[in-house]
Design a protein around this motif. Structure first.
Motif, PDB file in Angstrom:
ATOM      1  N   PHE A  36     -41.337  56.636  24.814  1.00 39.23           N
ATOM      2  CA  PHE A  36     -42.065  55.715  25.093  1.00 39.23           C
ATOM      3  C   PHE A  36     -41.083  54.457  25.773  1.00 39.23           C
ATOM      4  O   PHE A  36     -41.502  53.769  26.772  1.00 39.23           O
ATOM      5  N   HIS A  37     -39.762  54.404  25.016  1.00 37.66           N
ATOM      6  CA  HIS A  37     -38.845  53.364  25.799  1.00 37.66           C
ATOM      7  C   HIS A  37     -38.734  54.005  27.214  1.00 37.66           C
ATOM      8  O   HIS A  37     -38.461  52.848  28.054  1.00 37.66           O
ATOM      9  N   GLN A  38     -38.447  54.891  27.445  1.00 31.77           N
ATOM     10  CA  GLN A  38     -38.180  55.703  28.845  1.00 31.77           C
ATOM     11  C   GLN A  38     -39.342  55.342  29.719  1.00 31.77           C
ATOM     12  O   GLN A  38     -39.263  54.967  30.900  1.00 31.77           O
ATOM     13  N   LYS A  39     -40.512  55.570  29.288  1.00 30.77           N
ATOM     14  CA  LYS A  39     -41.858  55.624  29.997  1.00 30.77           C
ATOM     15  C   LYS A  39     -42.687  54.183  30.239  1.00 30.77           C
ATOM     16  O   LYS A  39     -43.120  53.891  31.169  1.00 30.77           O
ATOM     17  N   GLY A  40     -42.038  53.457  29.161  1.00 27.16           N
ATOM     18  CA  GLY A  40     -42.590  52.074  29.162  1.00 27.16           C
ATOM     19  C   GLY A  40     -43.639  51.939  27.971  1.00 27.16           C
ATOM     20  O   GLY A  40     -44.427  52.895  27.775  1.00 27.16           O
ATOM     21  N   PHE A  41     -43.454  51.057  27.122  1.00 26.25           N
ATOM     22  CA  PHE A  41     -44.358  50.667  25.771  1.00 26.25           C
ATOM     23  C   PHE A  41     -45.597  50.020  26.167  1.00 26.25           C
ATOM     24  O   PHE A  41     -45.830  49.533  27.188  1.00 26.25           O
ATOM     25  N   PRO A  42     -46.686  50.590  25.595  1.00 31.67           N
ATOM     26  CA  PRO A  42     -48.053  49.928  25.852  1.00 31.67           C
ATOM     27  C   PRO A  42     -48.084  48.385  25.886  1.00 31.67           C
ATOM     28  O   PRO A  42     -47.224  47.750  25.182  1.00 31.67           O
ATOM     29  N   GLN A  43     -49.086  47.680  26.309  1.00 31.87           N
ATOM     30  CA  GLN A  43     -49.111  46.241  26.439  1.00 31.87           C
ATOM     31  C   GLN A  43     -49.576  45.880  24.968  1.00 31.87           C
ATOM     32  O   GLN A  43     -50.132  46.591  24.384  1.00 31.87           O
ATOM     33  N   LEU A  49     -45.144  46.774  18.492  1.00 34.57           N
ATOM     34  CA  LEU A  49     -44.669  47.478  17.292  1.00 34.57           C
ATOM     35  C   LEU A  49     -43.807  48.501  17.616  1.00 34.57           C
ATOM     36  O   LEU A  49     -43.060  49.189  16.896  1.00 34.57           O
ATOM     37  N   LEU A  50     -44.240  49.440  18.420  1.00 34.15           N
ATOM     38  CA  LEU A  50     -43.569  50.709  19.034  1.00 34.15           C
ATOM     39  C   LEU A  50     -42.115  50.260  19.444  1.00 34.15           C
ATOM     40  O   LEU A  50     -41.147  50.978  18.752  1.00 34.15           O
ATOM     41  N   ALA A  51     -41.987  49.082  19.958  1.00 37.18           N
ATOM     42  CA  ALA A  51     -40.952  48.507  20.616  1.00 37.18           C
ATOM     43  C   ALA A  51     -39.754  48.318  19.177  1.00 37.18           C
ATOM     44  O   ALA A  51     -38.494  48.845  19.196  1.00 37.18           O
TER      45      ALA A  51
END
Length: 74
Positions: A36-43, A49-51
């Motif tokens: 996710f960090h590489q592809k971009g976290f959702p808005q 929370l993921l970040a």
């Protein structure tokens, strides 16, 4: 959200989609968070929370969630 609310959300919020659907955010594998960090976290809240979980795992701070996990598993 306060820091306390964010930490509580990490141990109570489930992943709403994907390979790890229904897994708690705090239980997601580090490799998934790195992806996710590489592809971009959702808005929005989920992305935040993921970040946050990514940063916690990256810095070896998972022990901070242990007391909260114990509290929610009762």
């Amino acid at each position: 959200m306060t820091q306390e609310e964010i930490l509580n959300a990490l141990v109570t919020t489930q992943m709403p989609f994907g390979k790890y659907k229904d897994s708690l955010i705090c239980n997601l594998p580090e490799a998934y968070l790195v992806w996710f960090h590489q592809k971009g976290f959702p808005q929005g809240k989920l992305g935040m929370l993921l970040a946050t979980m990514y940063e916690i795992k990256l810095n070896g701070l998972e022990y901070l969630l242990a007391p909260l996990r114990n509290k929610t598993s009762r």
